[in-house]
Scaffold this active site. Structure first.
Site, PDB file in Angstrom:
ATOM      1  N   HIS A 116      -3.713   0.190  -6.786  1.00  0.00           N
ATOM      2  CA  HIS A 116      -4.919   0.757  -7.591  1.00  0.00           C
ATOM      3  C   HIS A 116      -3.958   0.515  -9.217  1.00  0.00           C
ATOM      4  O   HIS A 116      -4.835   0.517  -9.690  1.00  0.00           O
ATOM      5  CB  HIS A 116      -5.529   1.412  -7.255  1.00  0.00           C
ATOM      6  CG  HIS A 116      -6.622   0.878  -6.128  1.00  0.00           C
ATOM      7  ND1 HIS A 116      -6.467   0.662  -4.761  1.00  0.00           N
ATOM      8  CD2 HIS A 116      -7.855   0.536  -5.827  1.00  0.00           C
ATOM      9  CE1 HIS A 116      -6.610   0.238  -3.770  1.00  0.00           C
ATOM     10  NE2 HIS A 116      -8.298   0.150  -4.663  1.00  0.00           N
ATOM     11  N   CYS A 173       0.547  -0.888  -0.328  1.00  0.00           N
ATOM     12  CA  CYS A 173       0.053  -0.159   0.149  1.00  0.00           C
ATOM     13  C   CYS A 173       1.153   1.261  -0.017  1.00  0.00           C
ATOM     14  O   CYS A 173       1.830   1.386   0.814  1.00  0.00           O
ATOM     15  CB  CYS A 173      -0.829   0.089   0.922  1.00  0.00           C
ATOM     16  SG  CYS A 173      -1.701   1.297   1.098  1.00  0.00           S
TER      17      CYS A 173
END
Ligand code: DGL
Length: 275
Positions: A190, A77
């Site tokens: 993402h 992340c």
């Protein structure tokens, strides 16, 4: 050489499902490793939260990964990597690998005109972590960063090829393209899911640096350095746990990444913020 911990899993953590891009890159590069992926879907998104909160969440998730016998923690992340990896490295005895340092190194290796763009969540961009990591390698590189808060929700809706997504990309990338970047860091886990649309908007003169692939390479080196590699003859599996039963985007992402997911289970977390 095998050690006691060789067969333990690589623990991968993301605020949600986007870090599966890193899990996919790990599976491609290290097929014999078991991967235990933990997505903090109860508290996603991290991208607009403070350093203190992101650190607290990340340390809690790191503890859950250690309970699964993780031999290494991969912070898949960008927001948690930018804000919490230094603290996690202090707290945990196992190696901790984030995505920022490998992405920054790849950007430095890629740029010819020493002008690099970075896109990410508000928290990642506000932290200045990429500028810092890039400048620790080459102070002459100009880094232009743009927060793209609307991209994560568009991706989570599966709008990979969509007029609205293209419009937002054109708007977000405009200042980077007019600054003449030749390299663009996809500073959010993402974004590799939107790679084609980003490449089209950025044009052929801009090389995309994907944090997932570069992080997987860094993990390979770290496992070798610490003699933690799994036995090469075995085929590893990917198990997923979430902190909230939100499986819809899990299926979208697994399909887009061609991932074969084993068990999906639930874990509970303590510190749910009241909104
Ligand atoms: N995983 C986050 C990142 O890579 C994006 C989603 C979020 O905001 O939590 O920055």
């Amino acid at each position: 050489m095998l050690t006691e911990k060789s067969t333990d899993p690589i623990g991968v953590f993301d605020s949600g499902i986007g870090g599966l891009t890193v899990a996919a890159a790990l599976q491609n590069l290290l097929p014999s490793e078991n991967i235990f992926y933990l997505g903090d879907t109860a508290r996603v998104p991290y991208g607009g939260k403070s350093r203190r909160t992101v650190e607290r969440y990340s340390i809690e998730i790191g503890g859950l990964l250690l309970a699964e016998r993780a031999k290494i923690i991969v912070v898949a992340c960008n927001t948690a990597s930018a804000l919490a990896v230094p603290r996690m490295k202090e707290m945990f005895k196992v190696p901790v690998q984030g995505v920022v340092a490998p992405g920054a190194a790849a950007a430095v290796a890629s740029t010819k005109n020493k002008t690099v763009g970075v896109i990410g969540t508000r928290a990642t961009i506000a932290s200045g972590a990429y500028e810092h990591a890039i400048h620790s390698l080459d102070t002459d590189i100009r880094v232009i960063s743009v927060a793209c808060p609307l991209l994560v929700p568009l991706i989570e809706e599966g709008m990979f090829e969509d007029k609205v997504t293209n419009l937002m990309l054109a708007r977000y990338l405009a200042p980077l393209l007019s600054a003449g970047i030749d390299t663009l860091v996809l500073g959010c886990t993402h974004y590799p899911l939107l790679r084609e649309a980003i490449a089209r908007t950025a044009g052929p003169a801009v090389r995309l640096v994907d944090s997932a692939e570069n992080c997987a390479l860094a993990v390979k080196n770290l496992l070798e350095k610490n003699t933690l590699n799994a036995p090469p003859e075995r085929l590893g599996k990917l198990d997923v746990a979430l902190t909230d039963a939100t499986e819809r985007f899990l299926r979208t992402a697994a399909k887009a990444l061609d991932l074969d997911i084993g068990d999906v289970s639930l874990r509970s977390v303590q510190n749910i913020e009241k909104s």
